[in-house]
Motif scaffolding. Structure first.
Motif: not given
Length: 383
Positions: A197-203, A220-227, A270-275
């Motif tokens: 098993v290759v664990n490439a699951a990101g966050a 630790t997942p970290r949010r990066r905002t862009a606009f 947390e691992p999530t759909d970041a906003r």
């Protein structure tokens, strides 16, 4: 493959997962699983998409430089150019020039064609800079914009062409050990088997580890905002460099008739759909107006993605010492796209227990600096 058993199952359809699957497929049977309907939804699809050889630590720079040849002349499955010129100008505010001096010493002679410039030359290279806003800048004329979608989709096409299979919306609920490898239990009641098993699951990489009965590494997942915001009136943005504050308070990149901007935030998540973070956007708008003539009065669009960091903020690539057949490919910390071709070659060789790529060894990459074993102590299985 034997029935629904595979030599290798890769968990994660971002750039790390699809690239290592592509490299493995000629040598062994490979299945790629992703929990989303769209591959690369959470990080790869939200990247600012630059190829920067001065960016990151020594191991990241080695992998970036080791990826250039592939990106400049990709295989036929990649149906369009992956790179186009876009210089980088890393700027230091008054009093922060020593930071650029140190960075220049680290990359000079390693990264080709990079130069320290004074404020006058920085403003000539980028007329958007305000007079007196910077002390100095580091100019990297050979940096490139990347077509992330073309890279990602090229890997997916190539993987399938090489005999690999992709399953979307495949939520992994549990992994169990057996004598011949792993059983991967899916939330819909399905099950697939793998020797590795290759664990490439990101966050979600630590989540997958826990599902396999392993202790998390502490990723630790970290949010990066862009606009995006409008560019200045009356100034062509064609040929202007990307501006990056060396203290990582913002960056701006011309994109068509507008500017792609970021507060360069790295807020734990947390691992999530970041906003997107509205407060971080407001802060960076102030920074951008202070240092440049970009009006930055309003935001056209905004989004966010997750970048995942290990405890020492270096990559995590290698076999799990506490569980045979479990391989980590995680902790790319925002460098995953620009390092993907070289990192996939390195990881595939490690999965197959083959010799490490000689060109990456020559650039100084070493197993002991990126192995997950550096975070493990006795008894790292979850009870």
């Amino acid at each position: 493959m034997n029935g629904d058993r595979w030599d290798v199952v890769v968990i994660g359809g971002g750039i790390a997962g699809v690239s290592v699957a592509y490299e493995l497929a000629p040598e062994t049977s490979v299945l790629l699983l992703d929990m989303e309907d769209t591959l690369g939804h959470h990080a790869t699809g939200r990247s600012a998409a630059m190829f920067l050889e001065t960016y990151g630590g020594a191991d990241v720079r080695a992998l970036t430089m080791g990826s250039r040849a592939f990106l400049e002349a990709p295989p036929e499955e990649f149906e369009s150019d992956l790179l186009r010129p876009r210089a980088l100008l890393q700027v230091a505010r008054v009093g922060r020039g020593a930071v650029l001096d140190q960075l220049h010493r680290e990359v000079d002679g390693v990264v080709g064609d990079v130069a320290l410039v004074d404020e006058r030359e920085a403003r000539r290279l980028c007329p958007l800079l305000r007079e007196g806003a910077v002390e100095a800048a580091l100019h990297e004329p050979a940096s490139m914009e990347m077509d992330v979608d073309a890279l990602h989709q090229g890997y997916v096409r190539g993987f399938r062409h090489r005999g690999g299979d992709v399953r979307r919306a495949a939520h992994v609920s549990r992994l169990s050990r057996r004598d011949t490898g792993w059983d991967i239990h899916l939330a819909d009641g399905g099950r697939v088997g793998a020797s590795v098993v290759v664990n490439a699951a990101g966050a979600w990489a630590d989540v997958v580890a826990v599902a396999a009965g392993l202790a998390p590494l502490g990723l630790t997942p970290r949010r990066r905002t862009a606009f995006t915001t409008a560019g200045p009136d009356g100034l062509s943005l064609a040929g202007l460099p990307m501006l990056y504050d060396v203290d990582e308070t913002f960056y701006v990149k011309p994109e068509g008739d507008q500017m792609l901007c970021s507060p360069a935030d790295r807020t734990p998540s947390e691992p999530t759909d970041a906003r997107a973070d509205a407060l971080e956007i407001a802060r960076s708008l102030d920074e951008i107006r202070e240092m440049t003539t970009i009006p930055a009065r309003s935001v056209r669009t905004s989004w966010a993605g997750l970048r995942t960091f290990s405890p020492d903020e270096n990559l995590v690539v290698g076999h799990e010492p506490e569980a045979d057949g479990f391989f980590w490919l995680a902790g790319q910390a925002g460098y995953g796209v620009q390092t993907a071709p070289a990192l996939a070659r390195w990881a595939a060789a490690a999965v197959l227990e083959a010799d490490a790529p000689a060109d990456l060894l020559e650039r100084g990459l070493r197993h002991e600096r990126i192995t997950p074993a550096r975070f493990r102590r006795a008894g790292s299985m979850v009870s």
